[in-house]
Design a protein around this motif. Sequence first.
Motif, PDB file in Angstrom:
ATOM      1  N   GLY A 251       0.966  -1.053   0.200  1.00 41.32           N
ATOM      2  CA  GLY A 251       0.114   0.466   0.230  1.00 41.32           C
ATOM      3  C   GLY A 251       0.735   0.801   0.525  1.00 41.32           C
ATOM      4  O   GLY A 251       0.106   2.269   0.083  1.00 41.32           O
ATOM      5  N   ARG A 252       2.094   1.274  -0.070  1.00 47.25           N
ATOM      6  CA  ARG A 252       2.804   2.555  -0.204  1.00 47.25           C
ATOM      7  C   ARG A 252       3.905   2.834  -0.775  1.00 47.25           C
ATOM      8  O   ARG A 252       3.857   2.128  -2.326  1.00 47.25           O
ATOM      9  N   THR A 273      -6.290  17.271  -0.853  1.00 51.53           N
ATOM     10  CA  THR A 273      -6.841  17.237   0.159  1.00 51.53           C
ATOM     11  C   THR A 273      -8.100  16.025  -0.051  1.00 51.53           C
ATOM     12  O   THR A 273      -8.718  14.977   0.102  1.00 51.53           O
ATOM     13  N   SER A 276      -5.693  12.866  -0.862  1.00 47.84           N
ATOM     14  CA  SER A 276      -4.981  12.541  -0.402  1.00 47.84           C
ATOM     15  C   SER A 276      -5.858  11.153   0.155  1.00 47.84           C
ATOM     16  O   SER A 276      -5.819   9.647   0.750  1.00 47.84           O
ATOM     17  N   ALA A 277      -7.843  11.396   0.360  1.00 50.68           N
ATOM     18  CA  ALA A 277      -8.350  10.927   0.681  1.00 50.68           C
ATOM     19  C   ALA A 277      -8.689   9.767  -0.117  1.00 50.68           C
ATOM     20  O   ALA A 277      -9.520   8.447   0.368  1.00 50.68           O
ATOM     21  N   LEU A 279      -6.884   7.929  -1.907  1.00 49.93           N
ATOM     22  CA  LEU A 279      -5.922   7.495  -1.963  1.00 49.93           C
ATOM     23  C   LEU A 279      -5.827   6.073  -0.592  1.00 49.93           C
ATOM     24  O   LEU A 279      -5.931   5.578  -1.078  1.00 49.93           O
ATOM     25  N   GLU A 280      -6.652   6.760   0.479  1.00 50.45           N
ATOM     26  CA  GLU A 280      -6.101   6.293   2.052  1.00 50.45           C
ATOM     27  C   GLU A 280      -7.276   5.323   1.344  1.00 50.45           C
ATOM     28  O   GLU A 280      -7.382   3.215   2.271  1.00 50.45           O
ATOM     29  N   LYS A 281      -8.672   5.205   0.902  1.00 49.88           N
ATOM     30  CA  LYS A 281      -9.915   5.010   0.857  1.00 49.88           C
ATOM     31  C   LYS A 281      -9.532   3.599  -0.329  1.00 49.88           C
ATOM     32  O   LYS A 281      -9.902   2.403  -0.085  1.00 49.88           O
ATOM     33  N   GLY A 283      -6.474   1.908   0.379  1.00 45.06           N
ATOM     34  CA  GLY A 283      -5.609   1.413   0.337  1.00 45.06           C
ATOM     35  C   GLY A 283      -3.612   2.174   0.378  1.00 45.06           C
ATOM     36  O   GLY A 283      -3.689   1.634   0.498  1.00 45.06           O
ATOM     37  N   ILE A 284      -4.027   3.463  -0.211  1.00 44.12           N
ATOM     38  CA  ILE A 284      -2.728   3.417  -0.441  1.00 44.12           C
ATOM     39  C   ILE A 284      -2.636   4.989   0.365  1.00 44.12           C
ATOM     40  O   ILE A 284      -2.718   5.795   0.776  1.00 44.12           O
ATOM     41  N   THR A 285      -0.633   4.281   0.818  1.00 46.17           N
ATOM     42  CA  THR A 285      -0.102   5.325   2.106  1.00 46.17           C
ATOM     43  C   THR A 285       0.920   6.013   1.298  1.00 46.17           C
ATOM     44  O   THR A 285       1.641   5.954   0.439  1.00 46.17           O
ATOM     45  N   ALA A 286       0.578   7.840   1.018  1.00 45.68           N
ATOM     46  CA  ALA A 286       1.386   8.118   0.312  1.00 45.68           C
ATOM     47  C   ALA A 286       2.540   8.756   1.626  1.00 45.68           C
ATOM     48  O   ALA A 286       2.521   9.552   2.214  1.00 45.68           O
TER      49      ALA A 286
END
Lengths: 570, 570
Positions: A251-252, A273, A276-277, A279-281, A283-286
């Motif tokens: 996920g990174r 904003t 990033s939300a 991406l998070e959904k 499953g990706i961590t920036a």
Amino acid sequence: MTHIVETAESFADAALRGYCAVYERLVRPVPGGVLRSTATAEGKVAVVIGGGSGHYPAFAGYVGPGLADAAVAGDVFASPATRLVASVARKAHRGGGILLGFGNYAGDVLNFGFAAQQLRADGLDVRVLAVTDDVASAAADDTARRRGVAGDIAVFKIAGAAAEAGADLDAVERLARHANARTRSFGVAFGGCTLPGAHEPLFTVAEGRMAIGLGIHGEPGVKETAILPASELARLLVDRLVEEAPPGASGRAAVLLNGLGGTKYEELFVLWTFVSAALEKAGITAVAPLVGEYVTSLDMEGCSLSITWLDDELEPLWLAPCDSAALRVGTVPATAPAPALPPDDENRLSFPDSTPEGREAGRIMALALGRLAATLRSAEAELGRIDALAGDGDHGQGMTRGSQAAADAAAKASEAGAGAAGVLAAAADAWASRAGGTSGVIWGLGLQTASTALNDRVRPSAAQIRDAATQALEAVMRLGGARPGDKTLVDAFAPFAETLAADLEREQPIKVAWAHATERAFDAANATADLMPKLGRARIHEDRSRGHRDAGAVSFALAARTIGDTINEQ
Amino acid sequence: MTHIVETAESFADAALRGYCAVYERLVRPVPGGVLRSTATAEGKVAVVIGGGSGHYPAFAGYVGPGLADAAVAGDVFASPATRLVASVARKAHRGGGILLGFGNYAGDVLNFGFAAQQLRADGLDVRVLAVTDDVASAAADDTARRRGVAGDIAVFKIAGAAAEAGADLDAVERLARHANARTRSFGVAFGGCTLPGAHEPLFTVAEGRMAIGLGIHGEPGVKETAILPASELARLLVDRLVEEAPPGASGRAAVLLNGLGGTKYEELFVLWTFVSAALEKAGITAVAPLVGEYVTSLDMEGCSLSITWLDDELEPLWLAPCDSAALRVGTVPATAPAPALPPDDENRLSFPDSTPEGREAGRIMALALGRLAATLRSAEAELGRIDALAGDGDHGQGMTRGSQAAADAAAKASEAGAGAAGVLAAAADAWASRAGGTSGVIWGLGLQTASTALNDRVRPSAAQIRDAATQALEAVMRLGGARPGDKTLVDAFAPFAETLAADLEREQPIKVAWAHATERAFDAANATADLMPKLGRARIHEDRSRGHRDAGAVSFALAARTIGDTINEQ
């Protein structure tokens, strides 16, 4: 609009000079680009990047410790000439080999590819990497045809970090390819940029509309819609990229939200904003995301999102310290200034290997090239007319300019004692540098490749001539990407080289084989040419029933005949 | 154009949130702005900067070690509210006092100035510095009226470096003022920016033309010409600034060539080649020059040149290390993360000093403020009509919104046990925060200043009432910059305060003095008002022979009468 210009012609050069003056802590100017102004360890792999100007901070803004060793800059949105790529790379070389990195555009592929070939001819180990991150430019199963856009930066950052850490050329190339294979970008445009000196934008997008997947030089996009609210735009970008997540990706990811010049920081932060939300959904961590202007197109309005899926090997390289005008990560230890550059001796002509026999062959070669220039000058208008039926009509001009420069350089090399190889190599370099356009690079590449099959000591043998033609064709097809039937000079070159090789294998005399091959070239180019020197014009007879001919194929056939005529006289 | 927007209302906040998410290494969000996320030494002077949004990297991009401690951000191109300035500054305070730095615009002067007053009321040492670098905005002998533009950055950089080096507040303030006195900027514009959500630019410059000295929010420039070639533009900028070189200046200067958003890096680098030559010709050495986008106005097309003439004191501060999103100089030692912020307790109401007598006075004050809100609501349409004759017609709405917020806050404070001072201070804060526009800040400032002359223990004495009115008037005139006759509320407030003070000095009863002063206020506002509560409307009789009245002066008179009516009933 681009408003601050002295002359349009000097724009890219002046911008580079200004940049070097401001960032002398990091870079110093050399013809065609910039080098680090800080000392670099002997034996380190040199990461040399580049492309057209107008994309600042790409590419010169990424030169510095932990990132690139040098950048080559062409004119605005134009690939740098082969000789400048080669010259900058040679100066950046520290004995560890060279990685040439650039976005996947035809001109850059040719010029960097040809430069690599020249550098290899000098005994340097050179690898070539065309970044192919733009998902809008070709299908997922055809990534080699994808353009390079802002994803360049992650790939170059990773390659630069690996080189700085002491990885050898094999490892740097492997990591750069690995990063490229895991990098995807997708963008939208709201409006086009204006070239220096122009009064209208290069392209436009209708008011209130948004072009999805539009290329940074105005290359066609995939579709157009009404401008979306930031939240929906974010989902559009993220969803399209996530589709192509590599199998088994963690996920990174390194993430870059890039503004193209006219879309400003606050807009990008607003978009971030939502990105990033999203991406998070997904499953990706920036990891250490970048949001700002990293690869622009002058004042183009639009943005792109790039994701590089990291793994245990790539993540430390993405996070490694670097120091450049556009990107600083962590803290790079202070570095001593680089030693002064040795004086430029690239124009010094010296052919220590040549023999009387070789020099005689060189004289004939130079004579043939002089006649070729005359032939192409007399055919310029006709070639232009033929080119205008299918292309932009500048083929005749480019060929005249290139062949004349080649003839001049060939004469000079011959006078300086070059044999066939030296004369041809000098002609190749001049043609590629001075012709402008793709055909100039192709001819330069072809001639330069041919020269490597010859030498300065003997009159070219039948086997050498066969190899020269065959290898030149192979290089032109490989770097130019053209196949027979694509309406390029390959249409004439391929049957020429095949016929020549076949006849020479059957031990036909060179003159006979060359004439036969030339006949096949004219036939394939679907034309016969009668030179009428008294009128100072070439008239080219065409068989209209067989459709448009390609001007490049016709000029190839003309060139083959002119060279054959010279051979016949000897 | 600004294209990436979710809602226009949320744009500035969302941009700030996005910025903080990307740069969490350096900053953390707080209501109204950002604080460093890195630890700061106890006792260090806090440098708090700010202004409207839409200027990124100004101002939040300059928060970090060696630069600012915090930045306050208003809405796009709008000053941050007083309470947010005060709240951010309070959180940034480390015991060494606070320097508030901002560009010299009326709204910022008011809000930062009023915030300083609130912070001082809390016992903090606060200095205020309005940067005045724009030579196009007022004459050289009238620098206090000049606007602050990109020269902000040099001034804040120098103040930040001094504070980081441990200078005390006196020294930081002195150095910042010294830097400001030696900083000059001059700019040109080719086109205007578009506010988020808008479809047309805020202003335009004709095609092929260039506005010289245009303000970054579209404030009028000094003249318009055809766009100049880069070399002539460079001379224009340099020559105008060199005119104002401080006497005895050394040849060394901090130089910033700033792009406003739509004028791109390459253009700035081209211009720099000519600017640096022109500077050299003028005997100026550019020390660590900056060329890029440092103070933008969304996507405004244009650029400015700023020069800060250095001396032995300023140069090391200009060159000192700093680490922020927009500007990194040298290497800043790694810093620990800042400790977590204590929970926000600013909304907790507590009035430990209050007495029964004081609380009764507080109840009457809250009652008067409630009636004031009702009066202004019933007069809203009339006030709007009067304001529209000379202004933008929003005065009535702003007064209604502000007075209602003040009345609500006053009622809540009174219920929580506040006396006259506590009720008035709560009302002041609410009015300034919620009204929007200049009149809201002015009313907040006036009421807050008045509150400091009172206390929570006793019913206000004649002397306290006199001081409250006199000091409030003085604060409004000082921070608001208005004199009687400028067609502002001061036209009514000044005669009111003078009459009240004179009558109370002569020991007239409060009720009588207040009524007399109110009469003078109405007279000065050139109006009489008959409230007609049954109709739910105020009708304001005007004496047309005496010209337009100012809506602010009329509403002041209405307010004075409403408060007087409440006093009379007690």
